[in-house]
Structures are given as C-alpha cells and as structure tokens.
Write an enzyme that holds these catalytic residues in place. Structure first.
Site, PDB file in Angstrom:
ATOM      1  N   CYS A  76       0.845  -1.238   0.180  1.00 14.47           N
ATOM      2  CA  CYS A  76      -0.050   0.030  -0.036  1.00 14.47           C
ATOM      3  C   CYS A  76       0.747   1.111   0.019  1.00 14.47           C
ATOM      4  O   CYS A  76       1.955   1.228   0.852  1.00 14.47           O
ATOM      5  CB  CYS A  76      -0.877   0.038   1.266  1.00 14.47           C
ATOM      6  SG  CYS A  76      -1.700   1.546   1.541  1.00 14.47           S
ATOM      7  N   CYS A 167      -7.986   1.788  -1.096  1.00 13.00           N
ATOM      8  CA  CYS A 167      -7.819   0.965   0.192  1.00 13.00           C
ATOM      9  C   CYS A 167      -7.592  -0.419  -0.169  1.00 13.00           C
ATOM     10  O   CYS A 167      -8.451  -1.196  -0.646  1.00 13.00           O
ATOM     11  CB  CYS A 167      -8.609   1.270   1.335  1.00 13.00           C
ATOM     12  SG  CYS A 167      -8.169   0.032   2.812  1.00 13.00           S
ATOM     13  N   CYS A 416     -13.372 -10.625  20.171  1.00  9.23           N
ATOM     14  CA  CYS A 416     -12.476 -10.058  19.130  1.00  9.23           C
ATOM     15  C   CYS A 416     -11.528  -9.326  19.996  1.00  9.23           C
ATOM     16  O   CYS A 416     -10.811  -8.378  19.454  1.00  9.23           O
ATOM     17  CB  CYS A 416     -13.370  -9.248  18.301  1.00  9.23           C
ATOM     18  SG  CYS A 416     -14.146  -7.893  19.192  1.00  9.23           S
TER      19      CYS A 416
END
Ligand SMILES: C[S@@+](CC[C@H](N)C(=O)[O-])C[C@H]1O[C@@H](n2cnc3c(N)ncnc32)[C@H](O)[C@@H]1O
Length: 461
Positions: A76, A167, A416
């Site tokens: 990226c 993205c 999570c």
C-alpha cells in the site's frame, strides 16, 4: 522522572521481543517496556524515545539494525502514514503466528491461566476482505484556494485524513462507490462537516457490500436532517454503479467521535442489503453488526458449532447476537435458541432472518444481556449451552455471574479482544469452567486484530 531508565529524545538501540495488542512491538530496557510501532519481534532497532510514562515508554523507529526474516515491503502506498493497517510489513504466515502468540500471552499474563491449548491461527484466504468501511470526509485546499473533498483514514492518533481511495483491505466495490460519491459531492459542492466548529453537513460515508450477492449500501452520515440534494446525489451514484441498491441518511448532530447517530432514513432504493454466510441468507440494515470478513465468518461460525457440541435437543443462549447470524447457525443443530442483543434494529433483522431461512425454533430479545439474561433465568429458562460474542470490552461481570449460578454444561466464547477475553476466562474459571481449546481465526489480515473461539466445559463434566 524517578526510576524510569529512559529520557524523551534519547536515541537507543533495543531488541524487540513481542507484539502488543494494538500492533506495536515491545522491547525492554532494565525491564521497562518501550512500545515501538512498525517493528517485528526479534528485530534489533535504533529508536528515538518519543514518550515516557510512569510504567512504559514509546519510541519512533529510526533504523532497523538487524531486520526480521519476515519483513516485507508493504504494497500500500500510504501504509506508513495511514492508521488503518498495522502489519502490512510482516509476511502473512508470520502475522498468523504473531497473533497466536498475542492470544497465548494475554491468557497467561492477564488471565493467569497457564498451559491452554491455543491452536494455530486459521488464515483468511481473501484479500480485499472488508465488507464495510466508514470514511471520514475532509476538505483539502490547494495553493490557489481551490477546495476539494477528500476521504481516507485518520493518521494514527490524529484526526488528519490521509487521502486514499484505493484501500487494499476493502472490497473493490467499496472503493468504487467511494470514488464515485466523492466525485459527485465535489460536483455538487456539498458542504462537509468541520468537527472543530461543528458546522457543515456530511461527516462520514459508510459503505457496505454483500460479498456473496454483490449488493451495496451507501450511508451519508449528516450533521442535521436538511439534505435536499440527497436524492439527486444517490441517483447519480446509482446510475453509474448498478450494484448500489440502497442509499440512506444517518443523522448525527452530536459533538462526538461516535460515527453513527440513532436515526437512519431511506433516501433511495432498499432499506437493507442481502448477504450469505454458508447457506444462510441475511438481510442487513445500516446500523446492524455484521462480521466484516464475510467468507471467513463461515470458518468462525463452524468452529462455534464444533465447540457447542449440539445433538439437536439443547436449549442454547446466543448472547450479543447481532442480526442472529450465530443464532441461526446454532438453530439448525439445536432444540431451541434464545438470542439477546441491545440494538433494536438488529433484533428486527434477526427475526426477519429467521423467517427468511424457514427457522422457527428461535426467540429474540432486545435489551442488555446483563438485564435480559437474569430475567430469563428468573422465569425458569435454563441453558444447556451458552454462546457469547461480546463487543471489545467483553462480558458484563453479572452475565458471567449468572453462568456461575446456573451452570450451563458448555460455554463457547467468541472474542475480538484477547485482553478482555483473558480477563473473562479467568472469571469463568472461578465460576467452575475449564478452557478446553482456543482457536484463533484471522478475520482481519494486515491489522493487529484477532478473533478467537474458545470452547469451555463445566469442570465436573
Ligand atoms: C461482536 S458483535 C457480535 C454479533 C453477532 N454475534 C455476529 O457474529 O454477527 C457484538 C454485538 O453485541 C451487541 N452488544 C453490545 N453490548 C451489548 C450488551 N451489553 N447487551 C446486548 N448486546 C450488546 C452489539 O450491538 C453487537 O451487535
């Protein structure tokens, strides 16, 4: 500064030992922890001390003296500035290994539980895996005073938007919708929210994609109700992108960092989009929780089913059930399932989803688990198996206490956040349960996040 062995501005060479929850690596000087973003455990690095607190410090990476064999070039372009991903510089296999170690460390250090069987992290096959993104909007001025609406992600620890319309962890349809929407907003010269002065209209764009259906939803989060241009903008984006079937407005007039307000209105198209997890079909509204990595969620839920060990007769609780994804999965193998969730719209979705899938052995309750669960048990409902899938802060202590009092045979904990998971596992041990196995599942490649499914049994079974 007392006994702190480092000073702000000092240049140091340190060995990085482990990954911390948050994505930074940790090295130590005289047992004093120093957090370093951008490192990899095992590396020797030169840092400049940027922050010194009572119990830890933070350092800026200046030079990698001995790089890890797992260091790779992030693909990226804005990885070094953007705060969205933290682990793109680490080879994917090693990301999985580091996440497993993160879970082991949390269970041992925070939970104080030794020798737990933590399995290797299950890899995510998908690139561009995120089915939902929330983008802040901002205005960039060039040297001649021309203003352009931009979007992207915040730089770490700031509200500075790093412009990025490509993205690499978002579903490609999300990027396409965002680019087109920005173009239309710029054409129409729509006012953008200014969080300092609390003026301007559009605060965020939320985009959701049904990965198995290719349906998409776009939500304009606005500061106030007045958005007469909404219909025309929606039409223009929908004409160009036929997969966009739902455009909504969410009103958030508060001075807050919370993205969504309570009220959502339809602008054009459908109220909900559809997606599948395995064979089950789900209608998803703007404000409901739906796992962000659709295909990997199936792997996660299969693991829940395995640890639930159902034979077709059990009474099961699905606490923190969202739109009923796990509940419906469980209902196919259980006697009856009770789901509890605080967001009313999600409960409406859950009820609709049960009907959509022809399942009748489910009951849903809207409210806080810590309030609804004691009422259910007082009314005489007893659970054989319990599944909990709380938000990051973990379970309310009263919820764990009810399990201690009512002693369901098995508990499956979906988490999570390894730190709150570790705390809750320790409490459940006190309440008479034993961890059988922990399965980390990578739902969030290239970030520090890791999901876990934990199978627990009552100690006497
Ligand atoms: C991690 S999500 C899990 C959702 C669902 N199990 C799934 O897999 O899609 C946690 C859910 O808990 C809900 N929630 C958060 N705190 C709650 C509470 N105290 N009582 C009930 N629900 C809560 C959130 O709205 C969210 O839907």
């Amino acid at each position: 500064m007392g006994d702190r062995p480092i000073k702000k501005g000092e240049i140091l060479t340190i060995q990085l030992d482990n990954l911390a929850y948050g994505g930074e690596t940790v090295g130590r000087i005289n047992n004093f922890a120093i957090f370093v973003p951008g490192g990899i455990p095992g590396e020797k690095v030169k840092i400049e001390v940027s922050e010194v607190k009572k119990r830890y410090g933070r350092g800026k990476l200046l030079e990698i003296i001995s790089p890890s064999a797992y260091r790779i070039n992030p693909s990226c372009n804005v990885y070094n500035e953007c705060g969205g991903c933290q682990m793109q510089h680490v080879d994917y296999e090693e990301q999985l290994q580091l996440k497993r170690q993160l879970v082991i460390d949390a269970i041992e250090r925070i939970g104080g539980i030794k020798g737990v069987n933590v399995l290797p992290t299950l890899a995510s096959e998908q690139r561009f895996y995120r089915n939902k993104a929330q983008f802040p909007l901002g205005v960039k001025k060039d040297g001649r005073g021309n203003a352009e609406i931009i979007t992207g992600f915040y730089a770490p620890g700031t509200h500075e938007i790093i412009s990025n319309e490509y993205c690499q962890i978002q579903h490609p349809l999300i990027n396409k919708i965002v680019r087109k929407t920005l173009q239309v907003l710029n054409d129409e010269q729509i006012s953008i929210y200014d969080e300092i002065h609390h003026t301007g209209l559009i605060r965020h764009l939320l985009v959701r994609v049904g990965v198995c259906t290719n349906q998409a939803m776009l939500v304009f989060v606005t500061n106030g109700y007045h958005f007469p241009e909404g219909k025309n903008i929606a039409k223009r984006v929908m004409e160009e992108i036929p997969e966009l079937v739902s455009v909504l407005q969410n009103i958030n007039s508060q001075k807050t960092n919370v993205i969504l307000g309570r009220e959502t209105k339809l602008i054009l198209g459908e109220e909900r989009i559809i997606d599948y997890i395995g064979e089950l079909e789900f209608e998803i509204s703007a404000q409901s929780f739906f796992q962000v990595n659709t295909l990997q969620s199936r792997i996660l839920y299969d693991q829940v089913i395995k640890y639930a060990g159902l034979s077709g007769h059990e009474v099961v609780l699905d606490a923190y059930c969202g739109i009923g994804t796990i509940s419906l999965y469980l209902a196919r193998a259980a006697g009856v399932v009770h789901g509890i969730e605080v967001i009313e719209q999600a409960i409406e979705d859950a009820e609709r989803n049960a009907v959509l899938n022809g399942l009748e052995n489910l009951f849903f309750y809207s409210g806080l688990v810590e309030e609804v669960l004691p009422r259910l048990t007082n009314d005489g409902v007893t659970f054989d198996v319990v599944v909990v899938d709380p938000p990051r802060k973990g379970c309310h202590e009263n919820v764990l206490k009810v399990f201690g009092e009512t002693q369901p045979e098995r508990i499956v904990y979906v988490s999570c956040n390894p730190t709150t998971l570790a705390r809750d596992l320790a409490a459940l041990q006190e309440h008479g349960y034993q961890v059988v196995e922990v399965q980390p599942v990578d739902l969030f490649p290239h970030t520090y996040h890791v999901e876990c499914v934990v199978g627990m049994h009552r100690k006497d079974t």
